[in-house]
Design an enzyme around this catalytic site. Structure first.
Site, PDB file in Angstrom:
ATOM      1  N   ASP A 130       0.784  -1.334   0.217  1.00 28.61           N
ATOM      2  CA  ASP A 130       0.001  -0.055  -0.035  1.00 28.61           C
ATOM      3  C   ASP A 130       0.943   1.174   0.089  1.00 28.61           C
ATOM      4  O   ASP A 130       0.469   2.203  -0.128  1.00 28.61           O
ATOM      5  CB  ASP A 130      -0.888   0.130   1.350  1.00 28.61           C
ATOM      6  CG  ASP A 130      -1.793  -1.140   1.270  1.00 28.61           C
ATOM      7  OD1 ASP A 130      -2.116  -1.836   0.320  1.00 28.61           O
ATOM      8  OD2 ASP A 130      -2.269  -1.345   2.668  1.00 28.61           O
ATOM      9  N   ARG A 174      -5.961  -0.315   1.074  1.00 31.32           N
ATOM     10  CA  ARG A 174      -6.477   0.076   2.421  1.00 31.32           C
ATOM     11  C   ARG A 174      -6.962   1.591   2.434  1.00 31.32           C
ATOM     12  O   ARG A 174      -7.474   1.973   1.382  1.00 31.32           O
ATOM     13  CB  ARG A 174      -5.660  -0.313   3.474  1.00 31.32           C
ATOM     14  CG  ARG A 174      -5.561  -1.853   3.572  1.00 31.32           C
ATOM     15  CD  ARG A 174      -5.186  -2.347   5.252  1.00 31.32           C
ATOM     16  NE  ARG A 174      -3.864  -1.995   5.410  1.00 31.32           N
ATOM     17  CZ  ARG A 174      -3.317  -2.627   6.306  1.00 31.32           C
ATOM     18  NH1 ARG A 174      -3.994  -3.236   7.428  1.00 31.32           N
ATOM     19  NH2 ARG A 174      -1.979  -2.166   6.709  1.00 31.32           N
TER      20      ARG A 174
HETATM   21  P1  ADP Z   1       0.520  -4.633   8.855  1.00 30.42           P
HETATM   22  O1  ADP Z   1       1.704  -4.680   9.691  1.00 30.42           O
HETATM   23  O2  ADP Z   1       0.485  -4.921   7.432  1.00 30.42           O
HETATM   24  O3  ADP Z   1       0.117  -3.000   8.873  1.00 30.42           O
HETATM   25  P2  ADP Z   1      -1.525  -5.364  10.609  1.00 30.42           P
HETATM   26  O4  ADP Z   1      -2.182  -4.185  10.832  1.00 30.42           O
HETATM   27  O5  ADP Z   1      -2.532  -6.502  10.537  1.00 30.42           O
HETATM   28  O6  ADP Z   1      -0.584  -5.583   9.530  1.00 30.42           O
HETATM   29  O7  ADP Z   1      -0.520  -5.695  11.787  1.00 30.42           O
HETATM   30  C1  ADP Z   1       0.027  -6.811  11.919  1.00 30.42           C
HETATM   31  C2  ADP Z   1       0.017  -7.621  13.551  1.00 30.42           C
HETATM   32  O8  ADP Z   1       1.036  -6.524  14.343  1.00 30.42           O
HETATM   33  C3  ADP Z   1      -1.251  -7.547  14.159  1.00 30.42           C
HETATM   34  O9  ADP Z   1      -1.904  -8.819  13.874  1.00 30.42           O
HETATM   35  C4  ADP Z   1      -0.746  -7.438  15.421  1.00 30.42           C
HETATM   36  O10 ADP Z   1      -0.401  -8.696  16.043  1.00 30.42           O
HETATM   37  C5  ADP Z   1       0.365  -6.512  15.496  1.00 30.42           C
HETATM   38  N1  ADP Z   1      -0.301  -5.028  15.680  1.00 30.42           N
HETATM   39  C6  ADP Z   1      -0.868  -4.376  14.834  1.00 30.42           C
HETATM   40  N2  ADP Z   1      -1.358  -2.967  15.347  1.00 30.42           N
HETATM   41  C7  ADP Z   1      -0.762  -3.203  16.805  1.00 30.42           C
HETATM   42  C8  ADP Z   1      -1.104  -2.493  18.025  1.00 30.42           C
HETATM   43  N3  ADP Z   1      -1.432  -1.221  17.797  1.00 30.42           N
HETATM   44  N4  ADP Z   1      -0.281  -2.827  19.062  1.00 30.42           N
HETATM   45  C9  ADP Z   1       0.397  -4.027  19.103  1.00 30.42           C
HETATM   46  N5  ADP Z   1       0.435  -4.848  18.232  1.00 30.42           N
HETATM   47  C10 ADP Z   1      -0.361  -4.410  16.845  1.00 30.42           C
END
Ligand code: ADP
Length: 349
Positions: A130, A174
């Site tokens: 993205d 997204r």
């Molecule tokens: P990306 O890394 O591609 O943005 P996600 O937003 O799904 O994907 O985040 C991946 C993983 O990182 C989540 O499943 C969770 O385990 C962890 N994570 C995401 N946001 C948070 C947060 N605010 N606090 C703690 N862990 C987080």
């Protein structure tokens, strides 16, 4: 530091494997063990580890993974890691190892908490098709995803102009309109719909209708509109509403969806994966932590590395810049949107 763990987390992106291999090779060359962690934070909590490299030796099984899309380590969305207890267990699993996190905004946010709450030493490598991560001009996967979009739109253009049709093509991203914007420039689209414009459904329908009408009246054989996923009106609904207003014109919807996520990484994604990994491992070994390596930084500041194209930025700065990018307040977003207006033939709707 005797050992480094490496994990891939969040949405998979082409180039993640090249980064895993590079981290292992660089670690081995620097005389440390490199441990691959399966399935992101899930595998970290459960200590699903595999030895990728030891001083002077790399597991031959990862020799050719750079050519493969997705992630051979696996990725997962891990709800437990969002809770303090999950992060406590994750920190305990590391047992003093350094950590390289290859992932998107969410994964890097999680690692930042791990560093702040438990003193875990980590450096992040941005990976997200993205391109919604602050401070870096590109994240792993963006170039491959854009090449896939260009190829798909060229193919759609062939059939569209044969039948004098209009197409609305939806691409992932997204909340970020980057892929739609950059893709539109590359394929010479007639228009692009971005979440950053914040238009109502009625305004979106009207803009597309006008654009198609103008295109065909002006003698075009195909009218192509790229729509970012973050623009909330569904593609098929948009096309139906436009067709109701435009009699005698055929409009089709194509949602590229997950097609754009996969595939062999391009040269560019493999190259930046290697160079970002070098800066990440060398940074960790030099004592850096709670930072992300950025390719061609889009903001001032950060710490220089041995690579003139790569700098390290504190996670606080990266997360702040990421928020501004998504809210549209960052100068980078404004610049990227302005790009459309400056490129002949591509008009923002
Ligand atoms: P990306 O890394 O591609 O943005 P996600 O937003 O799904 O994907 O985040 C991946 C993983 O990182 C989540 O499943 C969770 O385990 C962890 N994570 C995401 N946001 C948070 C947060 N605010 N606090 C703690 N862990 C987080």
């Amino acid at each position: 530091m005797q050992a480094i763990g490496v994990l891939t987390s969040g949405g998979d992106a082409p180039g993640m494997n090249a980064a895993v291999r590079a981290v292992a090779k660089i670690g081995a060359a620097r005389g440390v063990r490199v441990v691959g962690i399966d399935d992101g934070y899930d595998g970290l909590i459960e200590r699903r580890f595999r030895e990728l490299a030891a001083p002077g030796r790399v597991d031959p099984a990862i020799e050719r993974i750079s050519a493969v899309g997705g992630t051979v380590l696996g990725s997962a969305r891990c709800a437990r890691f969002r809770e303090p207890d999950g992060r406590q267990r994750a920190a305990a699993s590391l047992d003093g190892m350094g950590l390289v996190v290859i992932g998107g905004d969410g994964s890097l946010t999680g690692a930042h908490l791990l560093a702040r709450e438990h003193g875990v030493r980590f450096v992040g490598i941005p990976a997200s098709i993205d391109n919604d991560i602050g401070c870096t001009a590109s994240a792993l996967g963006v170039d491959t995803a854009l090449n896939t979009i260009v190829d798909a739109c060229d193919r759609i253009g062939d059939t569209a102009s044969s039948h004098r049709r209009a197409f609305v093509v939806e691409v992932m991203g997204r909340r970020s309109g980057y892929l739609a914007m950059a893709g539109a420039v590359a394929v010479g689209a007639d228009g692009v719909l971005l979440p950053e414009h914040g238009r109502s459904e009625a305004a979106v329908v009207e803009a597309v209708e006008k654009l198609i009408r103008k295109g065909f009246e002006g003698g075009k054989r195909r009218v192509l509109v790229l729509k970012a996923e973050g623009v909330e009106v569904p593609c098929t609904r948009l096309v139906r509403l436009v067709e109701e207003k435009l009699t005698g014109v055929e409009v089709r919807a194509t949602v590229l969806g997950h097609l754009v996520r996969g595939g062999a990484p391009t040269y560019h994604d493999r190259m930046i994966a290697n160079r970002l990994s070098l800066a990440a491992v060398d940074g960790l070994l030099a004592g850096a932590t709670d930072e992300m390596v950025a390719w061609l930084p889009t903001v001032r500041g950060g710490t220089e590395t041995t690579d003139p194209y790569v700098r390290r930025f504190p996670m606080e700065h990266v997360l702040e810049e990421t928020r501004a990018l998504l809210e549209g307040t960052s100068v980078v977003t404004k610049w990227r949107l302005g790009l459309l207006e400056r490129v002949e033939g591509v008009l923002p709707l």
